[in-house]
Motif scaffolding. Structure first.
Motif, PDB file in Angstrom:
ATOM      1  N   GLN A  97       0.829  -1.205   0.000  1.00  0.00           N
ATOM      2  CA  GLN A  97       0.000   0.000   0.000  1.00  0.00           C
ATOM      3  C   GLN A  97       0.865   1.257   0.000  1.00  0.00           C
ATOM      4  O   GLN A  97       0.615   2.202  -0.743  1.00  0.00           O
ATOM      5  N   GLY A  98       1.906   1.261   0.839  1.00  0.00           N
ATOM      6  CA  GLY A  98       2.764   2.436   0.951  1.00  0.00           C
ATOM      7  C   GLY A  98       3.616   2.685  -0.276  1.00  0.00           C
ATOM      8  O   GLY A  98       4.084   3.807  -0.504  1.00  0.00           O
ATOM      9  N   THR A 105      -2.850  11.519   6.038  1.00  0.00           N
ATOM     10  CA  THR A 105      -2.214  12.072   7.246  1.00  0.00           C
ATOM     11  C   THR A 105      -2.806  11.464   8.511  1.00  0.00           C
ATOM     12  O   THR A 105      -2.094  11.143   9.465  1.00  0.00           O
ATOM     13  N   THR A 106      -4.133  11.283   8.499  1.00  0.00           N
ATOM     14  CA  THR A 106      -4.798  10.764   9.704  1.00  0.00           C
ATOM     15  C   THR A 106      -4.490   9.290   9.935  1.00  0.00           C
ATOM     16  O   THR A 106      -4.671   8.776  11.040  1.00  0.00           O
ATOM     17  N   ASP A 107      -4.008   8.596   8.888  1.00  0.00           N
ATOM     18  CA  ASP A 107      -3.740   7.158   9.018  1.00  0.00           C
ATOM     19  C   ASP A 107      -2.333   6.869   9.529  1.00  0.00           C
ATOM     20  O   ASP A 107      -2.077   5.778  10.041  1.00  0.00           O
ATOM     21  N   SER A 114       0.495   0.300  14.497  1.00  0.00           N
ATOM     22  CA  SER A 114       0.275  -1.071  14.027  1.00  0.00           C
ATOM     23  C   SER A 114       1.597  -1.770  13.748  1.00  0.00           C
ATOM     24  O   SER A 114       1.787  -2.937  14.109  1.00  0.00           O
ATOM     25  N   LEU A 115       2.534  -1.045  13.109  1.00  0.00           N
ATOM     26  CA  LEU A 115       3.838  -1.645  12.808  1.00  0.00           C
ATOM     27  C   LEU A 115       4.588  -1.989  14.094  1.00  0.00           C
ATOM     28  O   LEU A 115       5.228  -3.046  14.185  1.00  0.00           O
ATOM     29  N   LYS A 116       4.511  -1.117  15.074  1.00  0.00           N
ATOM     30  CA  LYS A 116       5.168  -1.394  16.357  1.00  0.00           C
ATOM     31  C   LYS A 116       4.550  -2.620  17.030  1.00  0.00           C
ATOM     32  O   LYS A 116       5.256  -3.468  17.593  1.00  0.00           O
ATOM     33  N   GLN A 117       3.210  -2.709  16.964  1.00  0.00           N
ATOM     34  CA  GLN A 117       2.540  -3.854  17.577  1.00  0.00           C
ATOM     35  C   GLN A 117       2.883  -5.150  16.847  1.00  0.00           C
ATOM     36  O   GLN A 117       3.076  -6.198  17.480  1.00  0.00           O
ATOM     37  N   LEU A 118       2.956  -5.078  15.517  1.00  0.00           N
ATOM     38  CA  LEU A 118       3.315  -6.271  14.744  1.00  0.00           C
ATOM     39  C   LEU A 118       4.726  -6.728  15.091  1.00  0.00           C
ATOM     40  O   LEU A 118       4.996  -7.932  15.204  1.00  0.00           O
ATOM     41  N   TYR A 366      10.156   5.109  10.610  1.00  0.00           N
ATOM     42  CA  TYR A 366      10.832   6.397  10.512  1.00  0.00           C
ATOM     43  C   TYR A 366      10.409   7.157   9.263  1.00  0.00           C
ATOM     44  O   TYR A 366      10.291   8.384   9.283  1.00  0.00           O
ATOM     45  N   ALA A 367      10.194   6.447   8.157  1.00  0.00           N
ATOM     46  CA  ALA A 367       9.749   7.122   6.925  1.00  0.00           C
ATOM     47  C   ALA A 367       8.386   7.766   7.136  1.00  0.00           C
ATOM     48  O   ALA A 367       8.141   8.904   6.678  1.00  0.00           O
ATOM     49  N   LEU A 368       7.496   7.059   7.823  1.00  0.00           N
ATOM     50  CA  LEU A 368       6.181   7.628   8.131  1.00  0.00           C
ATOM     51  C   LEU A 368       6.299   8.813   9.091  1.00  0.00           C
ATOM     52  O   LEU A 368       5.668   9.867   8.892  1.00  0.00           O
ATOM     53  N   ALA A 369       7.126   8.634  10.132  1.00  0.00           N
ATOM     54  CA  ALA A 369       7.277   9.696  11.141  1.00  0.00           C
ATOM     55  C   ALA A 369       7.926  10.943  10.539  1.00  0.00           C
ATOM     56  O   ALA A 369       7.536  12.076  10.874  1.00  0.00           O
ATOM     57  N   ASP A 370       8.920  10.755   9.643  1.00  0.00           N
ATOM     58  CA  ASP A 370       9.574  11.905   9.013  1.00  0.00           C
ATOM     59  C   ASP A 370       8.587  12.716   8.190  1.00  0.00           C
ATOM     60  O   ASP A 370       8.577  13.955   8.233  1.00  0.00           O
ATOM     61  N   LEU A 371       7.766  12.031   7.406  1.00  0.00           N
ATOM     62  CA  LEU A 371       6.777  12.732   6.587  1.00  0.00           C
ATOM     63  C   LEU A 371       5.748  13.429   7.460  1.00  0.00           C
ATOM     64  O   LEU A 371       5.357  14.582   7.201  1.00  0.00           O
TER      65      LEU A 371
END
Length: 509
Positions: A97-98, A105-107, A114-118, A366-371
């Motif tokens: 998906q990514g 933005t809200t997702d 979710s990634l951390k939980q996985l 990190y890619a999600l957090a940076d954006l």
């Protein structure tokens, strides 16, 4: 030869004793159900009984204990592998998906969670245990793959030596001189201090841990990087410049010249310039030694993965050093499941839940957090334009508009990086899936082999138990006949003897 009464008497008593012994023997056979009660009665039966009993006991051990234990171990392994595959499939779905969009933005915050939980779920599966033993920890079955929540992790620190090949070198898209809305006032006061963001690609080696150090808990500077070629010769790295980057240097983590090496302690990355990369890509073995002075619950235990020295603070304040080496041949645990047949029951977690997988998941996060951080900066700058403190100041409006223009460039670069990161990780997580699928096949083949061995052991157990019974156990019908026969002989002997013994000398006078 003259036969005397004494001779007749002695012979009668001796023969009657033999008859009585026969009665006693058959009586014991009937009451014990065994052919013999002493080895001297029949040494052949006795020796054969010892061999058969030993065989039956061994088969009973295999049938009732070893094989069920092995089956349980393999069953739990199979379940854990299935669960890990499901978690990796979920991560792979996010990667697909990514790779085609940047998520709403809200997702993003929800996806990060979710990634951390996985990742936590995968680690928890790596800590699966059976009968108090961790099944993925090799020979160290007394400890899981990660530090548990109940441990006092503050007593542990490590000197770690990690080995890489040239394939471990990769690239990372970064943005140097990110737009910092907190510095707006400083930029307005002195516009010359403002620098535009600089999207760049850097070369990287990702270590197994974040929050590493070049100096260990004993104050020794242990960081070292050695590169060896295919012949084992050392590649000269002395001409390159190493800089250790702490959290205070976060703005310059990824600023490197062609011959520069940045050790980024916070992220556990080694960043290279192009000249360094061109030198290292020729290496067959890259050895990096570094310190991990603080560990947290949930982190992978270094002793399962790397050659390392563990420093443990004792109750009296002294420090105990324990050296660990990861053998190339692995740490395989075998159960004996039949005569001269052993079966491997364990699967090593370092091949299943790896630091490389953790690094890949962190790259996604990190890619999600940076954006998300860049978009938050954009939102903040826009709100500043509406703030009377800045909206009435032409110089401020000009500066903020320039920063908004630059943050758009930064967002575009980070969106591209996010899509590239997620796209690249599709292949990586498919490779993890393939590796685990191979493990599942291996465990499945071992389970099939164990099932066949189990059937064979059941058959052997029944056969040898029957042989033991035939060798040791008295046949009831035959024993009764022998008993009656011995009794009849004994009674006849008594009658004959009593008739002879009743005669005296007077009877012949």
């Amino acid at each position: 030869m003259r036969i005397t009464n004494q001779m007749i008497s002695n012979n009668s008593l001796r023969n009657m004793q033999k008859s009585m012994a026969a009665v006693n023997k058959t009586t014991e056979q009937m009451t014990t159900g065994k052919k013999i009660s002493k080895a001297s009665e029949d040494p052949v039966i006795a020796i054969r009984a010892l061999k058969l009993r030993t065989t039956v006991n061994q088969l009973e051990q295999y049938k009732d204990k070893n094989i069920p234990d092995a089956e349980s171990w393999l069953d739990i392994t199979t379940t854990s592998l299935d669960n890990i595959v499901s978690r990796i499939e979920d991560i792979e779905d996010y990667c697909v998906q990514g790779s085609t969009d940047s998520f709403n933005t809200t997702d993003r915050s929800a996806i990060i969670d979710s990634l951390k939980q996985l990742q936590d779920m995968i680690y928890n599966e790596g800590n699966s245990s059976y009968a108090g033993r961790y099944i993925f920890s090799g020979y160290k079955t007394d400890r899981g793959l990660t530090f548990s929540d109940t441990e006092d992790t503050s007593v542990y620190s490590y000197d770690i030596t990690q080995h890489f090949d040239a394939k471990a070198l990769d690239t990372k898209n970064v943005v140097n001189k990110e737009v910092d809305y907190n510095q707006v006032d400083a930029y307005i006061a002195d516009p010359t201090t403002y620098e535009q963001p600089d999207p760049e690609m850097v070369y990287r080696l990702n270590l197994g841990y974040e929050g590493i150090n070049d100096v260990n808990s004993k104050g020794q500077n242990i960081f070292n990087m050695v590169a060896l070629d295919a012949n084992g010769n050392t590649i000269d790295l002395s001409t390159f410049t190493l800089t250790v980057k702490t959290t205070a240097d976060s703005a310059t983590y990824y600023e490197v010249g062609p011959g520069d090496i940045n050790l980024v302690e916070e992220t556990g990355e080694i960043i290279f310039g192009e000249d360094v990369y061109n030198t290292l890509k020729q290496a067959d073995d890259i050895q990096v030694t570094y310190a991990l002075n603080e560990v947290d619950s949930g982190e992978l235990r270094p002793e399962h993965y790397y050659d390392c020295i563990q420093h443990v603070v004792q109750t009296d304040g002294s420090v105990k050093d324990i050296a660990y080496t990861v053998p190339e041949e692995g740490q395989k645990i075998y159960y004996e499941v039949n005569f001269s047949q052993s079966l491997q029951v364990n699967t090593e977690g370092r091949e299943l839940v790896s630091s490389e997988m953790a690094n890949d998941i962190n790259d996604l996060i990190y890619a999600l957090a940076d954006l998300e951080e860049a978009e938050q900066a954009q939102t903040k700058l826009k709100s500043m334009l509406e703030d009377i403190q800045y909206s009435t100041n032409d110089k401020a409006v000009q500066q903020i508009n320039q920063m908004l223009k630059d943050v758009d460039v930064e967002i575009a670069a980070k969106k591209e990086n996010l899509q590239k990161t997620f796209s690249n990780n599709i292949t990586r997580f498919q490779a993890y899936m393939d590796k685990i699928s191979a493990m599942q096949s291996d465990v499945g083949s071992r389970m099939s082999k164990l099932e066949m061995i189990s059937v064979r052991v059941e058959e052997q157990y029944a056969s040898f138990k029957e042989l033991r019974s035939k060798n040791e156990d008295a046949e009831t019908d035959e024993t009764i006949i022998d008993f009656n026969e011995a009794g009849l002989v004994y009674e006849s002997a008594l009658a004959a003897t009593s008739n002879i013994m009743n005669k005296t000398l007077l009877d012949y006078l």
